[in-house]
Write a protein that holds these residues in place. Sequence first.
Motif, PDB file in Angstrom:
ATOM      1  N   MET A 150      44.102  43.029  44.102  1.00 12.05           N
ATOM      2  CA  MET A 150      45.047  41.948  43.810  1.00 12.05           C
ATOM      3  C   MET A 150      44.969  40.851  44.874  1.00 12.05           C
ATOM      4  O   MET A 150      44.995  39.664  44.547  1.00 12.05           O
ATOM      5  CB  MET A 150      46.465  42.506  43.703  1.00 12.05           C
ATOM      6  CG  MET A 150      46.658  43.421  42.503  1.00 12.05           C
ATOM      7  SD  MET A 150      48.263  44.255  42.504  1.00 12.05           S
ATOM      8  CE  MET A 150      49.363  42.887  42.280  1.00 12.05           C
ATOM      9  N   VAL A 151      44.863  41.252  46.140  1.00 17.32           N
ATOM     10  CA  VAL A 151      44.733  40.271  47.221  1.00 17.32           C
ATOM     11  C   VAL A 151      43.448  39.469  47.040  1.00 17.32           C
ATOM     12  O   VAL A 151      43.441  38.245  47.198  1.00 17.32           O
ATOM     13  CB  VAL A 151      44.785  40.963  48.608  1.00 17.32           C
ATOM     14  CG1 VAL A 151      44.370  40.004  49.720  1.00 17.32           C
ATOM     15  CG2 VAL A 151      46.168  41.526  48.873  1.00 17.32           C
ATOM     16  N   GLU A 152      42.365  40.153  46.690  1.00 24.98           N
ATOM     17  CA  GLU A 152      41.082  39.475  46.471  1.00 24.98           C
ATOM     18  C   GLU A 152      41.175  38.479  45.313  1.00 24.98           C
ATOM     19  O   GLU A 152      40.701  37.341  45.419  1.00 24.98           O
ATOM     20  CB  GLU A 152      39.985  40.514  46.194  1.00 24.98           C
ATOM     21  CG  GLU A 152      38.632  39.919  45.883  1.00 24.98           C
ATOM     22  CD  GLU A 152      38.012  39.178  47.056  1.00 24.98           C
ATOM     23  OE1 GLU A 152      37.142  38.321  46.816  1.00 24.98           O
ATOM     24  OE2 GLU A 152      38.382  39.445  48.214  1.00 24.98           O
ATOM     25  N   THR A 153      41.790  38.873  44.218  1.00 23.42           N
ATOM     26  CA  THR A 153      41.941  37.982  43.061  1.00 23.42           C
ATOM     27  C   THR A 153      42.763  36.756  43.419  1.00 23.42           C
ATOM     28  O   THR A 153      42.397  35.620  43.098  1.00 23.42           O
ATOM     29  CB  THR A 153      42.602  38.735  41.889  1.00 23.42           C
ATOM     30  OG1 THR A 153      41.758  39.827  41.514  1.00 23.42           O
ATOM     31  CG2 THR A 153      42.805  37.832  40.691  1.00 23.42           C
ATOM     32  N   LEU A 154      43.877  36.968  44.103  1.00 26.69           N
ATOM     33  CA  LEU A 154      44.725  35.843  44.500  1.00 26.69           C
ATOM     34  C   LEU A 154      44.016  34.944  45.514  1.00 26.69           C
ATOM     35  O   LEU A 154      44.180  33.715  45.487  1.00 26.69           O
ATOM     36  CB  LEU A 154      46.048  36.342  45.072  1.00 26.69           C
ATOM     37  CG  LEU A 154      47.060  36.819  44.041  1.00 26.69           C
ATOM     38  CD1 LEU A 154      48.241  37.500  44.737  1.00 26.69           C
ATOM     39  CD2 LEU A 154      47.556  35.661  43.185  1.00 26.69           C
ATOM     40  N   SER A 155      43.218  35.536  46.398  1.00 30.96           N
ATOM     41  CA  SER A 155      42.474  34.738  47.374  1.00 30.96           C
ATOM     42  C   SER A 155      41.462  33.837  46.679  1.00 30.96           C
ATOM     43  O   SER A 155      41.309  32.664  47.038  1.00 30.96           O
ATOM     44  CB  SER A 155      41.763  35.644  48.377  1.00 30.96           C
ATOM     45  OG  SER A 155      42.711  36.368  49.129  1.00 30.96           O
ATOM     46  N   ARG A 156      40.788  34.364  45.690  1.00 33.56           N
ATOM     47  CA  ARG A 156      39.835  33.548  44.920  1.00 33.56           C
ATOM     48  C   ARG A 156      40.557  32.415  44.185  1.00 33.56           C
ATOM     49  O   ARG A 156      40.074  31.288  44.119  1.00 33.56           O
ATOM     50  CB  ARG A 156      39.061  34.421  43.935  1.00 33.56           C
ATOM     51  CG  ARG A 156      38.082  35.355  44.603  1.00 33.56           C
ATOM     52  CD  ARG A 156      37.398  36.262  43.561  1.00 33.56           C
ATOM     53  NE  ARG A 156      36.568  37.250  44.185  1.00 33.56           N
ATOM     54  CZ  ARG A 156      35.310  37.051  44.554  1.00 33.56           C
ATOM     55  NH1 ARG A 156      34.739  35.893  44.347  1.00 33.56           N
ATOM     56  NH2 ARG A 156      34.623  38.027  45.120  1.00 33.56           N
TER      57      ARG A 156
END
Length: 153
Positions: free
Chosen positions: A98-104
């Motif tokens: 989820m953190v990776e998706t939001l970072s992208r």
Amino acid sequence: MKMTPRRKRSDSAAAAVAAAQAVALGPIDPPAHVTLRPGDRPFWDAIVTARARDTWTQTDLATAANLARAQADIETLQAQLDAAGYLIEGKANPLAAMVETLSRRAVALSRVLHVHAQATVGRSEDAAKALDNERKAAADHDPLIPTLRVVGG
């Protein structure tokens, strides 16, 4: 044919006055149709002050709100991930994805809004040249010329 008003030169007296007035007004408030949570506001303020006040459109402001919410959510989820750990029973914690998706999403929105580093600071090679020039200037410093020193730091 697109008809937009001509922008003032950035090195003109009128531009300096406009910039001073914009600073005095503080960050732009979100449009009435956009809802920000209390934790989103610091991110909002940072985003809308990254560009000149007169360059923001209503659509840009709605997109900026999405970016502010994404950045606030990243911080919240990252804190939860730090507390829980990246691995749970030997498997990747779903919060990491989820953190990776939001970072992208945040990177993409930053590019759309032109508030990313290259748009606000310039190209990395230009920054590297500036840093190199600062280092050379420090190395070439004449010890007889006084400089500012930080005491106790």
